[in-house]
Design a protein around this motif. Structure first.
Motif, mmCIF file in Angstrom:
data_model
loop_
_atom_site.group_PDB
_atom_site.id
_atom_site.type_symbol
_atom_site.label_atom_id
_atom_site.label_comp_id
_atom_site.label_asym_id
_atom_site.label_seq_id
_atom_site.Cartn_x
_atom_site.Cartn_y
_atom_site.Cartn_z
ATOM 1 N N GLU A 129 -2.422 -9.511 -1.867
ATOM 2 C CA GLU A 129 -3.594 -8.669 -2.017
ATOM 3 C C GLU A 129 -3.292 -7.758 -3.115
ATOM 4 O O GLU A 129 -4.009 -7.178 -3.864
ATOM 5 C CB GLU A 129 -3.555 -7.778 -0.730
ATOM 6 C CG GLU A 129 -4.310 -8.270 0.343
ATOM 7 C CD GLU A 129 -4.583 -7.560 1.497
ATOM 8 O OE1 GLU A 129 -5.801 -7.179 1.861
ATOM 9 O OE2 GLU A 129 -3.723 -6.909 1.951
ATOM 10 N N PRO A 170 6.261 -6.302 -0.959
ATOM 11 C CA PRO A 170 5.680 -6.974 -0.344
ATOM 12 C C PRO A 170 5.979 -8.691 -0.413
ATOM 13 O O PRO A 170 6.314 -8.964 -1.453
ATOM 14 C CB PRO A 170 4.122 -6.716 -0.532
ATOM 15 C CG PRO A 170 4.115 -6.805 -2.062
ATOM 16 C CD PRO A 170 5.506 -5.817 -2.339
ATOM 17 N N ASP A 172 -5.826 -0.847 6.164
ATOM 18 C CA ASP A 172 -5.896 -0.596 4.829
ATOM 19 C C ASP A 172 -6.713 -1.898 4.395
ATOM 20 O O ASP A 172 -6.355 -3.011 4.165
ATOM 21 C CB ASP A 172 -4.346 -0.728 4.215
ATOM 22 C CG ASP A 172 -4.594 -0.461 2.561
ATOM 23 O OD1 ASP A 172 -5.653 -0.399 1.941
ATOM 24 O OD2 ASP A 172 -3.364 -0.823 2.076
ATOM 25 N N ARG A 221 0.058 -9.929 1.843
ATOM 26 C CA ARG A 221 0.247 -8.610 1.500
ATOM 27 C C ARG A 221 0.648 -8.584 -0.005
ATOM 28 O O ARG A 221 -0.068 -7.879 -0.779
ATOM 29 C CB ARG A 221 1.183 -7.585 2.262
ATOM 30 C CG ARG A 221 1.223 -5.933 1.508
ATOM 31 C CD ARG A 221 -0.458 -5.414 1.846
ATOM 32 N NE ARG A 221 -0.133 -4.264 1.287
ATOM 33 C CZ ARG A 221 -1.430 -3.342 1.027
ATOM 34 N NH1 ARG A 221 -2.478 -4.088 1.303
ATOM 35 N NH2 ARG A 221 -1.511 -2.115 0.618
#
Length: 184
Positions: A71, A64, A32, A68
């Motif tokens: 992000e 998350p 991803d 993550r």
């Protein structure tokens, strides 16, 4: 993937464009890369591509932590920015609230400050100057602990000074600009 993030933050434009193709290939192999690709697109001023990519990211599908969360916080900020540019203030507010939550989980001071900045801009655009000032002050108080982590408060301080200017608080704006400049 993390090298791509580093280049985004360093704004190495000449090295970023070739990475888009490489990262698209990574996505095809099950990795991803959508969030970093959307950020790369923004850095090279390809806003339509950035907006198209962020639309495909499921921001609330998981809880998350760590990188993550960082992000997805960045993606939620971009989603809020996209909504703001479309004049959808409700969607903007929801996306930026999610971005702040994710920024805390991902220990991302800059992203948290950016969330406050963009929502304050939204309040200014809606003619809610006093609400914008209150919002920026709350954001600065929250960000105070993170000021040494990066330029976390730079966009927030700049937007706050702009709001002070718009409200006719020129003396406070001048003091705020001087204080922030002297602290760097």
């Amino acid at each position: 993937m993390k090298i791509a993030w580093a280049l985004v933050f360093l704004r190495r434009h000449h090295k970023l464009r070739p990475l888009l193709t490489i990262l698209e290939g990574a996505s095809e192999q099950g990795i991803d890369s959508s969030v970093v690709r959307s950020m790369l697109a923004m850095v090279i001023d390809d806003v339509p591509t950035a907006f198209a990519i962020v639309e495909t990211i499921s921001l609330q599908a998981e809880k998350p932590e760590g990188f993550r969360a960082f992000e997805l916080g960045a993606a939620a900020n971009l989603s809020g920015y996209r909504s703001l540019s479309a004049g959808d203030f409700d969607a903007e507010r929801e996306a930026l609230q999610l971005a702040r939550t994710l920024s805390v989980r991902g220990d991302a001071a800059f992203s948290g400050g950016y969330s406050f900045s963009v929502h304050g801009i939204s309040l200014l655009m809606q003619g809610r100057l006093n609400d914008a000032l209150t919002h920026y002050r709350a954001g600065l108080a929250e960000q105070q602990l993170d000021l040494d982590k990066s330029f976390a408060a730079a966009s927030l301080v700049a937007c706050y000074i702009h709001a002070l200017y718009e409200c006719g608080e020129l003396d406070l704006a001048a003091v705020g600009a001087t204080d922030h400049a002297d602290s760097r």
